[in-house]
Design a protein around this motif. Structure first.
Motif, PDB file in Angstrom:
ATOM      1  N   ARG A  81       0.841  -1.201   0.000  1.00  0.00           N
ATOM      2  CA  ARG A  81       0.000   0.000   0.000  1.00  0.00           C
ATOM      3  C   ARG A  81       0.874   1.249   0.000  1.00  0.00           C
ATOM      4  NH1 ARG A  81      -3.061  -1.583   3.483  1.00  0.00           N
ATOM      5  NH2 ARG A  81      -2.119  -0.819   5.396  1.00  0.00           N
ATOM      6  N   GLN A  82       1.924   1.250   0.796  1.00  0.00           N
ATOM      7  CA  GLN A  82       2.817   2.412   0.837  1.00  0.00           C
ATOM      8  C   GLN A  82       3.539   2.593  -0.487  1.00  0.00           C
ATOM      9  OE1 GLN A  82       2.793   4.565   3.492  1.00  0.00           O
ATOM     10  NE2 GLN A  82       3.842   5.832   1.960  1.00  0.00           N
ATOM     11  N   LEU A 117       2.355   1.966  -3.373  1.00  0.00           N
ATOM     12  CA  LEU A 117       1.391   2.640  -4.244  1.00  0.00           C
ATOM     13  C   LEU A 117       1.312   4.125  -3.916  1.00  0.00           C
ATOM     14  CD1 LEU A 117      -1.056   2.924  -6.184  1.00  0.00           C
ATOM     15  CD2 LEU A 117      -2.494   2.125  -4.292  1.00  0.00           C
ATOM     16  N   LEU A 118       1.153   4.447  -2.633  1.00  0.00           N
ATOM     17  CA  LEU A 118       0.967   5.843  -2.233  1.00  0.00           C
ATOM     18  C   LEU A 118       2.217   6.688  -2.468  1.00  0.00           C
ATOM     19  CD1 LEU A 118      -1.106   5.330   1.036  1.00  0.00           C
ATOM     20  CD2 LEU A 118      -1.938   6.026  -1.229  1.00  0.00           C
ATOM     21  N   ASP A 119       3.372   6.033  -2.573  1.00  0.00           N
ATOM     22  CA  ASP A 119       4.614   6.759  -2.843  1.00  0.00           C
ATOM     23  C   ASP A 119       4.821   7.051  -4.329  1.00  0.00           C
ATOM     24  OD1 ASP A 119       5.388   6.966  -0.217  1.00  0.00           O
ATOM     25  OD2 ASP A 119       6.629   5.154  -0.234  1.00  0.00           O
ATOM     26  N   THR A 120       3.892   6.627  -5.161  1.00  0.00           N
ATOM     27  CA  THR A 120       3.998   6.900  -6.590  1.00  0.00           C
ATOM     28  C   THR A 120       4.104   8.413  -6.823  1.00  0.00           C
ATOM     29  OG1 THR A 120       2.627   4.969  -7.068  1.00  0.00           O
ATOM     30  CG2 THR A 120       2.864   6.591  -8.823  1.00  0.00           C
ATOM     31  N   PRO A 121       5.090   8.865  -7.591  1.00  0.00           N
ATOM     32  CA  PRO A 121       5.282  10.310  -7.786  1.00  0.00           C
ATOM     33  C   PRO A 121       4.035  11.053  -8.260  1.00  0.00           C
ATOM     34  CG  PRO A 121       7.206   9.128  -8.572  1.00  0.00           C
ATOM     35  CD  PRO A 121       6.184   8.085  -8.202  1.00  0.00           C
ATOM     36  N   VAL A 122       3.272  10.457  -9.173  1.00  0.00           N
ATOM     37  CA  VAL A 122       2.110  11.170  -9.706  1.00  0.00           C
ATOM     38  C   VAL A 122       1.034  11.351  -8.633  1.00  0.00           C
ATOM     39  CG1 VAL A 122       0.824   9.164 -10.581  1.00  0.00           C
ATOM     40  CG2 VAL A 122       0.605  11.387 -11.730  1.00  0.00           C
ATOM     41  N   ILE A 123       0.933  10.424  -7.689  1.00  0.00           N
ATOM     42  CA  ILE A 123      -0.029  10.583  -6.597  1.00  0.00           C
ATOM     43  C   ILE A 123       0.412  11.713  -5.680  1.00  0.00           C
ATOM     44  CG2 ILE A 123      -0.963   9.505  -4.509  1.00  0.00           C
ATOM     45  CD1 ILE A 123      -1.138   6.890  -6.000  1.00  0.00           C
ATOM     46  N   ARG A 124       1.690  11.765  -5.374  1.00  0.00           N
ATOM     47  CA  ARG A 124       2.197  12.852  -4.534  1.00  0.00           C
ATOM     48  C   ARG A 124       1.990  14.205  -5.219  1.00  0.00           C
ATOM     49  NH1 ARG A 124       4.736  11.599  -0.094  1.00  0.00           N
ATOM     50  NH2 ARG A 124       5.422   9.454   0.318  1.00  0.00           N
ATOM     51  N   ARG A 125       2.197  14.233  -6.527  1.00  0.00           N
ATOM     52  CA  ARG A 125       1.973  15.479  -7.266  1.00  0.00           C
ATOM     53  C   ARG A 125       0.501  15.866  -7.263  1.00  0.00           C
ATOM     54  NH1 ARG A 125       3.844  13.995 -12.806  1.00  0.00           N
ATOM     55  NH2 ARG A 125       2.752  15.941 -13.334  1.00  0.00           N
ATOM     56  N   GLY A 170      -0.302   0.443  -8.700  1.00  0.00           N
ATOM     57  CA  GLY A 170       0.841   1.344  -8.631  1.00  0.00           C
ATOM     58  C   GLY A 170       1.571   1.439  -9.954  1.00  0.00           C
ATOM     59  N   ALA A 171       1.689   0.305 -10.639  1.00  0.00           N
ATOM     60  CA  ALA A 171       2.324   0.308 -11.959  1.00  0.00           C
ATOM     61  C   ALA A 171       1.505   1.135 -12.946  1.00  0.00           C
ATOM     62  CB  ALA A 171       2.478  -1.122 -12.467  1.00  0.00           C
ATOM     63  N   MET A 172       0.196   1.058 -12.828  1.00  0.00           N
ATOM     64  CA  MET A 172      -0.674   1.868 -13.687  1.00  0.00           C
ATOM     65  C   MET A 172      -0.385   3.353 -13.488  1.00  0.00           C
ATOM     66  SD  MET A 172      -4.734   2.576 -13.509  1.00  0.00           S
ATOM     67  CE  MET A 172      -4.416   4.079 -12.560  1.00  0.00           C
ATOM     68  N   PHE A 173      -0.304   3.781 -12.217  1.00  0.00           N
ATOM     69  CA  PHE A 173      -0.032   5.188 -11.942  1.00  0.00           C
ATOM     70  C   PHE A 173       1.338   5.606 -12.463  1.00  0.00           C
ATOM     71  CE2 PHE A 173      -3.523   5.025  -8.829  1.00  0.00           C
ATOM     72  CZ  PHE A 173      -4.109   6.262  -9.070  1.00  0.00           C
ATOM     73  N   ARG A 174       2.280   4.689 -12.438  1.00  0.00           N
ATOM     74  CA  ARG A 174       3.626   5.018 -12.895  1.00  0.00           C
ATOM     75  C   ARG A 174       3.718   5.137 -14.415  1.00  0.00           C
ATOM     76  NH1 ARG A 174       4.198   3.156  -7.841  1.00  0.00           N
ATOM     77  NH2 ARG A 174       6.085   3.725  -6.664  1.00  0.00           N
ATOM     78  N   THR A 175       2.687   4.704 -15.129  1.00  0.00           N
ATOM     79  CA  THR A 175       2.670   4.852 -16.593  1.00  0.00           C
ATOM     80  C   THR A 175       1.965   6.135 -17.034  1.00  0.00           C
ATOM     81  OG1 THR A 175       0.557   3.692 -16.939  1.00  0.00           O
ATOM     82  CG2 THR A 175       2.557   2.340 -16.837  1.00  0.00           C
TER      83      THR A 175
END
Length: 231
Positions: free
Chosen positions: A15-16, A18-26, A207-212
């Motif tokens: 879970r962390q 996922l939440l650490d994904t750069p686009v989520i933080r942005r 998380g991989a989805m967010f990273r794309t």
């Protein structure tokens, strides 16, 4: 420790991640442009449209000993039906081509996430589906409303392009409480492990989805530039 607490503990690392994904933080800082937000909505459409079909498949495959859980799915289905249409409306509000999104194909991570959960339902333990619920409902509760507010105010995006995010932030708080009640009724260690294993895999794929999304936004921008050049 309750079954729900065990689920939270044993999925904390993924879970962390996922939440650490750069686009989520942005997004939580309001630092998201229109193309990236539309790229998110595009992927959201391609997994949200399968939410109800996956719920129905799960209900059909649950054994009789989990009849009480089939009843819970009926409630979930009633509340989740048709939400993909909200996403298409948000895309239109952004000036995007909702019909092209609906006719398109998802990113590999999105497609794999749906396929994985379908396989768990049909060939594994169908209760594992609730691992996906853990990820999507929990993530929405944690970030959806806050991200929508920050992006609308910080990025200057249209106010009417956030129906999906804003509704799910508030709606999923109630869903998550209901979800916790259902998880705490699980008596079998094997059933709980199926939920944990599915959640951990879906956290990775989501998380991989967010990273794309950054690459998807760049591709969309390039397509727009080429289209304008050809006019």
């Amino acid at each position: 420790m309750t079954p729900y607490q065990t689920l939270q503990q044993q999925t904390a690392e993924q879970r962390q991640w996922l939440l650490d994904t750069p686009v989520i933080r942005r997004a939580l800082a309001g630092d998201i442009d229109r193309a990236t937000y539309q790229a998110f909505l595009t992927q959201a459409y391609h997994h949200v449209k399968y939410t109800v079909p996956l719920m129905m498949a799960c209900g059909a495959h649950l054994p009789e000993r989990l009849e009480w859980l089939r009843g819970a799915l009926v409630e979930y289905i009633e509340e989740e039906y048709g939400h993909q249409a909200w996403i298409l409306d948000d895309i239109r509000a952004l000036g995007g081509d909702a019909e092209a999104v609906a006719a398109g194909r998802p990113a590999p991570a999105t497609e794999l996430m749906v396929s994985y959960v379908r396989d768990v339902i049909e060939h594994g333990n169908p209760i594992g589906f609730f691992g996906m619920v853990q990820v999507l409902e929990g993530t929405s509760t944690a970030i959806a409303t806050q991200a929508a507010e920050k992006m609308r105010d910080g990025a200057g995006l249209p106010a009417d392009a956030f129906r999906y995010l804003e509704s799910h932030g508030a709606l999923d708080i109630g869903h998550l409480a209901f979800f916790e009640e259902q998880i705490n009724r699980i008596e079998s260690a094997q059933d709980l492990q199926a939920v944990i294993d599915t959640a951990n895999m879906v956290y990775r794929l989501y998380g991989a989805m967010f990273r794309t999304l950054g690459q998807a936004a760049d591709d969309a921008h390039t397509s727009e530039v080429l289209a304008d050049a050809l006019v």
